[in-house]
Design a protein around this motif. Sequence first.
Motif, PDB file in Angstrom:
ATOM      1  N   LEU A 116       0.836  -1.191   0.000  1.00  0.00           N
ATOM      2  CA  LEU A 116       0.000   0.000   0.000  1.00  0.00           C
ATOM      3  C   LEU A 116       0.881   1.254   0.000  1.00  0.00           C
ATOM      4  O   LEU A 116       0.594   2.240  -0.680  1.00  0.00           O
ATOM      5  CB  LEU A 116      -0.905  -0.021   1.233  1.00  0.00           C
ATOM      6  CG  LEU A 116      -2.020   1.003   1.263  1.00  0.00           C
ATOM      7  CD1 LEU A 116      -3.151   0.583   0.347  1.00  0.00           C
ATOM      8  CD2 LEU A 116      -2.557   1.167   2.691  1.00  0.00           C
ATOM      9  N   GLN A 117       1.966   1.180   0.768  1.00  0.00           N
ATOM     10  CA  GLN A 117       2.885   2.311   0.823  1.00  0.00           C
ATOM     11  C   GLN A 117       3.531   2.549  -0.537  1.00  0.00           C
ATOM     12  O   GLN A 117       3.725   3.694  -0.951  1.00  0.00           O
ATOM     13  CB  GLN A 117       3.952   2.036   1.891  1.00  0.00           C
ATOM     14  CG  GLN A 117       5.022   3.109   1.963  1.00  0.00           C
ATOM     15  CD  GLN A 117       5.936   2.911   3.156  1.00  0.00           C
ATOM     16  OE1 GLN A 117       5.694   3.395   4.249  1.00  0.00           O
ATOM     17  NE2 GLN A 117       7.001   2.163   2.941  1.00  0.00           N
ATOM     18  N   THR A 118       3.848   1.465  -1.246  1.00  0.00           N
ATOM     19  CA  THR A 118       4.428   1.607  -2.580  1.00  0.00           C
ATOM     20  C   THR A 118       3.421   2.233  -3.539  1.00  0.00           C
ATOM     21  O   THR A 118       3.786   3.032  -4.408  1.00  0.00           O
ATOM     22  CB  THR A 118       4.843   0.218  -3.128  1.00  0.00           C
ATOM     23  OG1 THR A 118       5.418  -0.518  -2.058  1.00  0.00           O
ATOM     24  CG2 THR A 118       5.817   0.335  -4.253  1.00  0.00           C
ATOM     25  N   LEU A 119       2.169   1.870  -3.342  1.00  0.00           N
ATOM     26  CA  LEU A 119       1.112   2.402  -4.200  1.00  0.00           C
ATOM     27  C   LEU A 119       0.886   3.896  -3.963  1.00  0.00           C
ATOM     28  O   LEU A 119       0.601   4.658  -4.887  1.00  0.00           O
ATOM     29  CB  LEU A 119      -0.172   1.620  -3.895  1.00  0.00           C
ATOM     30  CG  LEU A 119      -1.256   1.569  -4.928  1.00  0.00           C
ATOM     31  CD1 LEU A 119      -0.748   0.907  -6.203  1.00  0.00           C
ATOM     32  CD2 LEU A 119      -2.459   0.763  -4.385  1.00  0.00           C
ATOM     33  N   PHE A 120       0.985   4.310  -2.696  1.00  0.00           N
ATOM     34  CA  PHE A 120       0.765   5.721  -2.329  1.00  0.00           C
ATOM     35  C   PHE A 120       1.996   6.264  -1.595  1.00  0.00           C
ATOM     36  O   PHE A 120       1.902   6.590  -0.415  1.00  0.00           O
ATOM     37  CB  PHE A 120      -0.429   5.866  -1.382  1.00  0.00           C
ATOM     38  CG  PHE A 120      -1.758   5.400  -1.925  1.00  0.00           C
ATOM     39  CD1 PHE A 120      -2.463   6.176  -2.847  1.00  0.00           C
ATOM     40  CD2 PHE A 120      -2.331   4.222  -1.470  1.00  0.00           C
ATOM     41  CE1 PHE A 120      -3.703   5.760  -3.315  1.00  0.00           C
ATOM     42  CE2 PHE A 120      -3.570   3.812  -1.933  1.00  0.00           C
ATOM     43  CZ  PHE A 120      -4.260   4.574  -2.868  1.00  0.00           C
ATOM     44  N   PRO A 121       3.139   6.354  -2.261  1.00  0.00           N
ATOM     45  CA  PRO A 121       4.369   6.708  -1.532  1.00  0.00           C
ATOM     46  C   PRO A 121       4.305   8.080  -0.857  1.00  0.00           C
ATOM     47  O   PRO A 121       4.952   8.299   0.154  1.00  0.00           O
ATOM     48  CB  PRO A 121       5.459   6.674  -2.615  1.00  0.00           C
ATOM     49  CG  PRO A 121       4.746   6.704  -3.921  1.00  0.00           C
ATOM     50  CD  PRO A 121       3.357   6.185  -3.697  1.00  0.00           C
ATOM     51  N   GLU A 122       3.500   8.967  -1.428  1.00  0.00           N
ATOM     52  CA  GLU A 122       3.438  10.318  -0.862  1.00  0.00           C
ATOM     53  C   GLU A 122       2.534  10.393   0.363  1.00  0.00           C
ATOM     54  O   GLU A 122       2.658  11.311   1.165  1.00  0.00           O
ATOM     55  CB  GLU A 122       2.888  11.306  -1.905  1.00  0.00           C
ATOM     56  CG  GLU A 122       3.685  11.376  -3.197  1.00  0.00           C
ATOM     57  CD  GLU A 122       5.078  11.902  -2.944  1.00  0.00           C
ATOM     58  OE1 GLU A 122       5.200  12.884  -2.190  1.00  0.00           O
ATOM     59  OE2 GLU A 122       6.048  11.306  -3.493  1.00  0.00           O
ATOM     60  N   ARG A 123       1.589   9.441   0.482  1.00  0.00           N
ATOM     61  CA  ARG A 123       0.611   9.637   1.553  1.00  0.00           C
ATOM     62  C   ARG A 123       0.495   8.519   2.573  1.00  0.00           C
ATOM     63  O   ARG A 123      -0.151   8.707   3.593  1.00  0.00           O
ATOM     64  CB  ARG A 123      -0.791   9.883   1.030  1.00  0.00           C
ATOM     65  CG  ARG A 123      -1.035   9.913  -0.432  1.00  0.00           C
ATOM     66  CD  ARG A 123      -2.439  10.431  -0.559  1.00  0.00           C
ATOM     67  NE  ARG A 123      -3.116   9.923  -1.731  1.00  0.00           N
ATOM     68  CZ  ARG A 123      -4.427  10.001  -1.898  1.00  0.00           C
ATOM     69  NH1 ARG A 123      -5.175  10.529  -0.964  1.00  0.00           N
ATOM     70  NH2 ARG A 123      -4.984   9.530  -2.983  1.00  0.00           N
ATOM     71  N   VAL A 124       1.101   7.379   2.295  1.00  0.00           N
ATOM     72  CA  VAL A 124       0.991   6.288   3.276  1.00  0.00           C
ATOM     73  C   VAL A 124       2.362   5.978   3.851  1.00  0.00           C
ATOM     74  O   VAL A 124       3.327   5.801   3.114  1.00  0.00           O
ATOM     75  CB  VAL A 124       0.413   5.012   2.617  1.00  0.00           C
ATOM     76  CG1 VAL A 124       0.419   3.850   3.602  1.00  0.00           C
ATOM     77  CG2 VAL A 124      -1.000   5.265   2.103  1.00  0.00           C
ATOM     78  N   LYS A 125       2.456   5.930   5.182  1.00  0.00           N
ATOM     79  CA  LYS A 125       3.706   5.528   5.834  1.00  0.00           C
ATOM     80  C   LYS A 125       3.420   4.309   6.708  1.00  0.00           C
ATOM     81  O   LYS A 125       2.478   4.316   7.511  1.00  0.00           O
ATOM     82  CB  LYS A 125       4.266   6.659   6.690  1.00  0.00           C
ATOM     83  CG  LYS A 125       4.659   7.871   5.886  1.00  0.00           C
ATOM     84  CD  LYS A 125       5.811   7.574   4.910  1.00  0.00           C
ATOM     85  CE  LYS A 125       5.920   8.684   3.854  1.00  0.00           C
ATOM     86  NZ  LYS A 125       6.837   8.385   2.766  1.00  0.00           N
ATOM     87  N   VAL A 126       4.230   3.285   6.513  1.00  0.00           N
ATOM     88  CA  VAL A 126       4.019   2.031   7.233  1.00  0.00           C
ATOM     89  C   VAL A 126       5.234   1.740   8.097  1.00  0.00           C
ATOM     90  O   VAL A 126       6.369   1.808   7.620  1.00  0.00           O
ATOM     91  CB  VAL A 126       3.803   0.868   6.226  1.00  0.00           C
ATOM     92  CG1 VAL A 126       3.713  -0.458   6.950  1.00  0.00           C
ATOM     93  CG2 VAL A 126       2.544   1.117   5.403  1.00  0.00           C
ATOM     94  N   GLU A 127       5.029   1.447   9.361  1.00  0.00           N
ATOM     95  CA  GLU A 127       6.125   1.064  10.251  1.00  0.00           C
ATOM     96  C   GLU A 127       5.778  -0.293  10.854  1.00  0.00           C
ATOM     97  O   GLU A 127       4.862  -0.401  11.666  1.00  0.00           O
ATOM     98  CB  GLU A 127       6.301   2.087  11.383  1.00  0.00           C
ATOM     99  CG  GLU A 127       6.530   3.519  10.920  1.00  0.00           C
ATOM    100  CD  GLU A 127       7.932   3.742  10.351  1.00  0.00           C
ATOM    101  OE1 GLU A 127       8.811   2.876  10.577  1.00  0.00           O
ATOM    102  OE2 GLU A 127       8.138   4.764   9.682  1.00  0.00           O
ATOM    103  N   THR A 128       6.478  -1.343  10.400  1.00  0.00           N
ATOM    104  CA  THR A 128       6.158  -2.680  10.910  1.00  0.00           C
ATOM    105  C   THR A 128       7.104  -3.025  12.051  1.00  0.00           C
ATOM    106  O   THR A 128       8.024  -3.812  11.913  1.00  0.00           O
ATOM    107  CB  THR A 128       6.277  -3.746   9.802  1.00  0.00           C
ATOM    108  OG1 THR A 128       7.535  -3.575   9.164  1.00  0.00           O
ATOM    109  CG2 THR A 128       5.160  -3.609   8.795  1.00  0.00           C
ATOM    110  N   ARG A 129       6.875  -2.391  13.175  1.00  0.00           N
ATOM    111  CA  ARG A 129       7.638  -2.722  14.376  1.00  0.00           C
ATOM    112  C   ARG A 129       6.809  -2.338  15.584  1.00  0.00           C
ATOM    113  O   ARG A 129       5.758  -1.689  15.465  1.00  0.00           O
ATOM    114  CB  ARG A 129       8.964  -1.979  14.389  1.00  0.00           C
ATOM    115  CG  ARG A 129       8.829  -0.481  14.343  1.00  0.00           C
ATOM    116  CD  ARG A 129      10.189   0.168  14.532  1.00  0.00           C
ATOM    117  NE  ARG A 129      10.040   1.555  14.931  1.00  0.00           N
ATOM    118  CZ  ARG A 129       9.818   2.562  14.093  1.00  0.00           C
ATOM    119  NH1 ARG A 129       9.724   2.334  12.795  1.00  0.00           N
ATOM    120  NH2 ARG A 129       9.692   3.800  14.541  1.00  0.00           N
TER     121      ARG A 129
END
Length: 474
Positions: free
Chosen positions: A345-358
């Motif tokens: 999803l972050q790759t799809l919306f690089p400007e608006r989605v930030k994902v932190e998997t921790r």
Amino acid sequence: MPKTINVLFLAAEADPFIKVGGLGDVAGSLPRALRALSNDDINLDVRLVLPYHPAVKADNVRPLGMFSIPRGESDVQVEAFETSHNGMPVYFIGGDPIRANGSVYSLDSKLDAEKYSFFSLAALELPRHINWLPDIIHGNDWHTALSLYGSLTKRWEDGARQAASVITLHNLPFMGPNVSTILESYDVKLAQTDLPDWARVMPLPLGLWASDAIVAVSPTYGKEILTPQYGCGLDDFLQIRRETVHGIINGLDTDSFNPADDSALGVNFDIESLEKRDANKALLQERLGLAREPKTPLLAMVSRMDVQKGVDLVFAALKNMKRSNWQAVILGTGDPKLEAAAKKLQTLFPERVKVETRYDAGLARQIYAGSDMLLMPSRYEPCGLSQMIAMRYGCVPVVRAAGGLNDTVRQGITGFVFEKIHHMSLVAAINSAMKIYADRDKWQSIQRAGMAQDFSWENSAKQYLELYQSIIKT
Ligand code: GLC
């Protein structure tokens, strides 16, 4: 002289000693909240017992000695330890089955079966060794359910002093592995029960069957588990016992989660200084690498990556909302497939989605303080904690009407609630939230209504006390 009620409180995890999830929060708070209810008339002597997991962090732990519990031809050694936490005695049970399993919950269900069977049965022997007899044995989830079953079956054997038993249900689908051979080896008989056949060899159903009271962690969940949709095959059994099924909402540690003096926040604020949230939003956007846009709604998800939590619905909803203006932050770990989907999803919306998997408790707090909406479309939610933290921090929850979410969030007043497990229902709820968001005054009144809620533990602890009093054996 106040009347004393002794409560042996058992859990697999408890904050601050060891915490994996929501159970750790509850077991860290509820025993203390109960003790705090003590007054001139009543002395609530609640004591916490935990497995001595290798990862437990505790100070001033002293050994209490060893004893053994019989198993087959030989005995198993139990090592008991004691410490205290704000005046509450805390015990740790150690032994080979606990050491053999390094993590709190293992992917190897055999290791877990051995560990928690041992823990539950060994903990029952503890009171004898400390000369302190419980009036109530209070277990939590499948890990400690066999202590309730063991307590009941032992009662039959020696007619000893009878403790009443309570089990709190934090997550019904997790019933534990088949423990029939382990129970046999400890010489605990499988009783004739009215449980379905598949369930009578599993810890949680046995514990439910043996308990005088069953507590679901919210009133709505207490009703839901009586239905086929949420009852996991035990709904008929629970229906028969419905008189003993209660729903008590969990509290929140309101000292720890307080935006007015949370040290993780850039700027502290309270209900009177709501405008200071703006600075937290800007700091959060900056930290995440999002554009510093004060008026763009910042949507957040802080969650275990689990289908239970409906994280897939969030991904689908955001994809569907391509054309509207929003930013999103997703924080959490868990199912690798869902983590990967989040990254996509972050790759799809690089400007608006930030994902932190921790796991990052500090960032989580900054998200609650700086984002505008918390998305929590859980498929089921026994209680849920994030929505309560969010409201306390002025972040408006958008939730599905399940379990504790249904009991804590009020549609249009403190948040936005939808029914159907479908991403388009989530989209509709987010859209109606966004409409209100555009009107700052209206939005602030929702934020304030959420911040004004009382989520403290005291109310819940009082309900547990009443329950104890109603089942105590004289
Ligand atoms: C489980 C449930 C959650 C609940 C928590 C504490 O993690 O999934 O809803 O808040 O237990 O009771």
